[in-house]
Design a protein around this motif. Sequence first.
Motif, PDB file in Angstrom:
ATOM      1  N   THR A   1      -4.652   0.239  -2.136  1.00 49.40           N
ATOM      2  CA  THR A   1      -5.975   0.029  -2.706  1.00 49.40           C
ATOM      3  C   THR A   1      -5.814  -0.954  -3.850  1.00 49.40           C
ATOM      4  N   LEU A   2      -5.306  -2.087  -3.505  1.00 49.13           N
ATOM      5  CA  LEU A   2      -5.104  -3.100  -4.544  1.00 49.13           C
ATOM      6  C   LEU A   2      -6.405  -3.845  -4.798  1.00 49.13           C
ATOM      7  N   PHE A   3      -6.387  -4.676  -5.817  1.00 56.77           N
ATOM      8  CA  PHE A   3      -7.543  -5.525  -6.123  1.00 56.77           C
ATOM      9  C   PHE A   3      -7.400  -6.774  -5.263  1.00 56.77           C
TER      10      PHE A   3
ATOM     11  N   ARG B   1      -8.992  -9.292  -3.994  1.00 61.21           N
ATOM     12  CA  ARG B   1      -9.369 -10.693  -4.192  1.00 61.21           C
ATOM     13  C   ARG B   1      -8.854 -11.264  -5.502  1.00 61.21           C
ATOM     14  N   LEU B   2      -8.155 -10.420  -6.253  1.00 60.30           N
ATOM     15  CA  LEU B   2      -7.482 -10.946  -7.438  1.00 60.30           C
ATOM     16  C   LEU B   2      -6.088 -11.414  -7.024  1.00 60.30           C
TER      17      LEU B   2
ATOM     18  N   GLU C   1      -2.873 -11.399 -11.474  1.00 57.09           N
ATOM     19  CA  GLU C   1      -4.007 -10.731 -12.113  1.00 57.09           C
ATOM     20  C   GLU C   1      -3.949  -9.216 -11.919  1.00 57.09           C
TER      21      GLU C   1
ATOM     22  N   LEU D   1      -3.788  -6.880 -15.115  1.00 57.34           N
ATOM     23  CA  LEU D   1      -4.818  -5.859 -15.310  1.00 57.34           C
ATOM     24  C   LEU D   1      -4.167  -4.512 -15.626  1.00 57.34           C
TER      25      LEU D   1
ATOM     26  N   GLU E   1       1.910  -2.909  -4.740  1.00 55.93           N
ATOM     27  CA  GLU E   1       1.467  -1.542  -5.034  1.00 55.93           C
ATOM     28  C   GLU E   1       2.476  -0.870  -5.983  1.00 55.93           C
TER      29      GLU E   1
ATOM     30  N   LEU F   1       2.525  -2.650  -9.379  1.00 53.74           N
ATOM     31  CA  LEU F   1       1.326  -2.326 -10.133  1.00 53.74           C
ATOM     32  C   LEU F   1       1.470  -0.955 -10.799  1.00 53.74           C
TER      33      LEU F   1
ATOM     34  N   LEU G   1     -11.705  -9.066 -16.814  1.00 48.79           N
ATOM     35  CA  LEU G   1     -10.748  -8.793 -15.743  1.00 48.79           C
ATOM     36  C   LEU G   1     -10.931  -7.369 -15.237  1.00 48.79           C
TER      37      LEU G   1
ATOM     38  N   ARG H   1     -13.880  -7.125 -12.911  1.00 47.05           N
ATOM     39  CA  ARG H   1     -13.565  -7.567 -11.545  1.00 47.05           C
ATOM     40  C   ARG H   1     -12.720  -6.529 -10.834  1.00 47.05           C
TER      41      ARG H   1
ATOM     42  N   GLU I   1     -13.491  -4.637  -7.292  1.00 45.82           N
ATOM     43  CA  GLU I   1     -12.569  -4.622  -6.164  1.00 45.82           C
ATOM     44  C   GLU I   1     -12.247  -3.202  -5.736  1.00 45.82           C
ATOM     45  N   SER I   2     -11.981  -2.337  -6.690  1.00 42.67           N
ATOM     46  CA  SER I   2     -11.565  -0.970  -6.330  1.00 42.67           C
ATOM     47  C   SER I   2     -11.691  -0.031  -7.522  1.00 42.67           C
TER      48      SER I   2
ATOM     49  N   ARG J   1      -8.865   2.517  -7.680  1.00 40.55           N
ATOM     50  CA  ARG J   1      -7.601   2.051  -8.203  1.00 40.55           C
ATOM     51  C   ARG J   1      -7.647   1.894  -9.717  1.00 40.55           C
TER      52      ARG J   1
ATOM     53  N   ILE K   1      -5.108   3.447 -12.485  1.00 38.70           N
ATOM     54  CA  ILE K   1      -4.289   2.815 -13.523  1.00 38.70           C
ATOM     55  C   ILE K   1      -4.767   3.234 -14.903  1.00 38.70           C
TER      56      ILE K   1
END
Lengths: 249, 390, 287, 327
Positions: free
Chosen positions: A89-91, A93-94, A98, A102, A157, A160, D197, D200, D204-205, D208, D212
């Motif tokens: 479940t990554l971002f 489109r970043l 990034e 993040l 993943e 992160l 950031l 965004r 996206e999620s 997630r 974090i």
Amino acid sequence: MSAGLEVRGLNKAFGGLTVSKNITLDLRPGDRKALIGPNGAGKTTFANLITGIDRPTSGEIRLDGRDLRPLSAARRVRAGVAKTFQITTLFKRLTVRENLRLAVLERERRGLRMFARADGDPAVEHEVAALLDQFGLLRHADAPVESLAYGQQRLIELALTLALRPRILILDEPAAGVPSSESHLIVEAIERLPSDLAVLIIEHDMKLVFQVARSIIVLVAGAILTEGTPSQIAADPRVRELYLGAAHG
Amino acid sequence: MRRLTKELALATAAALALAGGAWADVIKVGVIAPTSGPYATYGTQFRTGVDTYQAIHGHEVDGDTVEFIWRDSGGVNPDQARSHAQELIIREGVDYLAGFTFTPNALAVAQIIDQSQTPTVIFNAATSIITEESGFFVRPSFTLWQVSAPLAEWAHGQGIEEVVIAVSDYNPGIDAETGFRTAFEAAGGTVLDTIRMPLATTDFAPFMQRVRDAGPDAVFAFLPAGPPTFAFVKAYNDNGLPGAGVQLLGTGETDETTLEALGDAALGVYTAYHYSPDHDSPENEAFLAKLFELHPDAVPNFSTVQAYDGAHVIYEMIRAAGTDGPAAIEAVKGLEWISPRGPVQIDPETRHITQNVYIREVVRDEDGQLVNREFETIEAVPDLGLVNDY
Amino acid sequence: MGTLLNILVDGVAYGMILFMISVGLSVTMGLMRVINLAHGGFAMLGGAGVHYLGARLGLPFVPAALLAIGAVVALAVPMERVLYRPIYRMGELQQVLATIGITFLMIASVNLWLGSTLLAIPLPDAWSGTVDLGFRSLPMHRLIVIGAGLATALGLWALIDRTGYGIRLRAAVDNRATASALGIDTGRIFAITFALGAGLAAFGGILGAELLPVDAYYPLRYMVHFLIVVAVGGMGSITGSFLAALGLGILDTTARYMVPDFGTIFFFLVTILVLALRPQGLLGRAA
Amino acid sequence: MSSSASDVAPRRPLLAGRGLLWEAVILAVGVGLFFLFPYDLGFLSRILIMIVFVLSLDLVLGYAGVATLGQAAMYGTGAYAAGLIAIHVTASPLLGLAAGAVAGAGIAFVSGLVLMRAHGLTLLMLSIAVAQVLQEVANKARPLTGGADGLRGIRMDPILGLWEFDFIGRAGYWYVLTVLILVLLFLKVVVNSPLGLSARGIQESPERMRAIGTPVYWRLVWIYTIAGGIAGVAGALAAQVTALVSLEVFNFDHSAEALIMLVLGGAGRLYGAVVGVAIFMLVEHVAAAVDPFNWLFLIGALVLAVVFFVPAGLLGLPKALTGLVRR
């Protein structure tokens, strides 16, 4: 009181269905433990109880002696308990950079800053670059995550989650969906994790488990069946039956 | 910005004229009105009224051609009304502004017309305060006080002692409520209940229940024309109020554009208003004859005649003062004429129209069409309500 | 007491109209996971059709209504195929926009066709009478509306509960992927359901024209009401829509009777409260 | 590119030189329009104000990915706040803007506490309901707001004591253009910040982000509040330039049109909002002038064309279209 994660007598019931029964285990700094068990054994529920997505019916969860139960999922992450996801479940489109930036910024609790550039802190950028390097992702640093191969996404993943500087790291099926040709990347990445990190791997892939785990816990029907070194587990007739039976079924 | 037209005309005009700005010119009038959206009917009616006036009285005043330039205001949109006014004044070089269906749109140009000294003729917007906001506003339309107060007096004279007032919960509704209440109580009547209904509502059954429960002789209503008035009159009948002896009194509820849709439900409703196409006078006959000649499918109503009279006011201002705004305003004060709605005058104090108010009943005419038939006249009613503390 | 009963009857009638128009929306939204702001347009088209056939061409009410509903369904089928199929696959935001665009086109079409004035629907004379119920005399029209609403609810229940189509529909609402895997032609289910929903909306629009008068801007004017019924009832739940429509109808009517001055605020505050407490609606499943 | 030394940049300034190209272009175009269309300053000012409004929506929708239909709630609150301040407290335009920003942010914060817990249809309905309640409150508060007649009596002091609001709209235009550029710069800083950031990231999620350690709900409330402040500024500008506030500031159409304009230009890009508003309002202006009765056809078709033929994810239109427009 001792360092690491202590779980004592954890129970979880959904309605009348008990999915976790009296689970007790420890995770100490440097541990490389694996949690295995057949489908429906309650592995994911256990992980959810630790990370705070679900609440236990009874039992204790302590990190360095501190009761984790009142903390929300987000607060537990900040306390040092992090988990990777089965399905990435990554971002998407970043860019890779990034994504990691993040995570680092959120760990540093800078997420509310609006009068600074996200990429403006050399210390953060340095840490991100180091992570990219550690996982061999430098080449793809500025590509959107969605453009990368699945095996690489699993690495991101991992990176992160590591960017959160957890002390307890739960890897939920880190190799799920990764083609076998790329699975060595995952093994190498796990082997390179900081040595003082406590790692719990939840995994189906026995090959991977035996490669990286120093201790294996077997979960059946919500309860711990046994715990031991890989060779002990491999020799345990109950486990053999469980897995051979499962394989036949 | 104004272009000179005919040299000959210029010479003759110069020879003749003593009054200001005596070229033979195109004098432009900017009209800001809704021509799109749910209120587009107003724009259509305005245009029909102005067309008819120009067809009857010509496109020239003392040799100057009068040209109307139209701008769409959509619905209530003061920002747009204001920017249209700016553009009309500075680019098109209009000397007069006109139109305005909604009060906020009119109020939004008040400061502009003060600064540019542009006489502005309100074709509809009916809140009393408008003419106070700028000395350049002239309003040959109507206000709600103007029609609701005479209705109250008349109703009391008919033996109606107790009423319930039901109005839409917005300023025109409150104006109508206050106008009716003030006059009715002054005449000695009693207001049993006042209901302010949400503007967006179209299911009126609960309000009708309230009216029934109060058991008045009559219910006075004001709602914006369109779906609400239609549903209100339906609900009045469906809930058996006519049978319970509760008379419906209104103002514009039986407006000609919704009258046919109301059908028989509207029969017997009493209203007070300043114009019905059914009005019996040679002026009205001439007006309607030309109107139907130009637009056979038109359904003329109060806003058509307001625009027609608005055009008349503009013509008279041009005749008297050409393009000199302040002089035009002075000239229009006290102006009298016979409108299709009857004899009218611009009140020199308020710059608002003084006019007859007619009590009408909805009946079927000789052709079987539903009409508002005037049967009583309250003469020369000025704008009665200049202030209203809500 | 009598008054309370009266209010109840009026509220129920209003609720039934909301139910008939909204239920198709709820089911299609639950089934296709599509946010459809244009649904009220079908109710308007039904009303406009009857206006055209009845008031302008002089057809009696019942054949006019049947023809109009048929026409709306006939229009909905190709619309589903051409316009909505791609929309199902879009993101939420694109769905909102696309269906706003469709709403605009519907408004513009009716505006061009019949003008922007009120579109009266000539009801049969028999409907305009009143019926004495003992405690009050009730307009025939309200009784018919309530009856039609109940019949619709019952009919839908039977359809969903007792027919093969219903079983397949429920399976598809529950889990589209599984349903397709089981060999259910979900595309067909979608098309039928969409057409059914549009037809019901047209039916409600026609019957409800006395309460929610029809004109070109109808879809925008009442859009929020229909969508709130769906949101409060829970997407995809027929029973939820029924309860929500009835509840909101009664609430709105009562509020207008008791506190006419603050009726609108009251209505929206209750809506906000319900949705804040149950974001998935009364009977919707948690996301 | 892949050497780790060049990956670590020195501390960067908030607004880097080349990154200001768009703002410079917009400023230049804005100045150019003043001289090219001296008769349309009123209309142009409305476009610029609308851009500010749509930018506020962009922050919520384009960056954080939260689709609402109630942005007018903050716009309207800002407009009334600025109008009331001007009438009762001070006629200083800048203080009025500040009041609009604070009021817009305040209402966004309070409503955001409820809204940011919801998703999908529920969120859309809740956001509409908030705007409707505010509209009804403004209608009921007649002695204060003037109700349906509008809030009148707004007379602004000269801007900074120097420039009087004139009826041609010159001062108003420069004022609005200046505020727009400032808002653009502010947003540019914000979207490039850690907060931007994280927005965004939430788009996206959200799951997630929670994983974090981000309190997603509070982060969204905060972003919504900032956006509300900007919407409030837009409303304040409209109130000051028009010198009247009407109940229609809270209209649903207002929120819906903002959404259309944003997606038309491209959500998630600041200049997308600029391009979208400019195109939409121009088309509307021309279409309404050419055929006032049927221009809704064109708008409807335009919306559908954008959604269908420029297949975009939540980030809005692909570069293709903006590139085409950019020329």
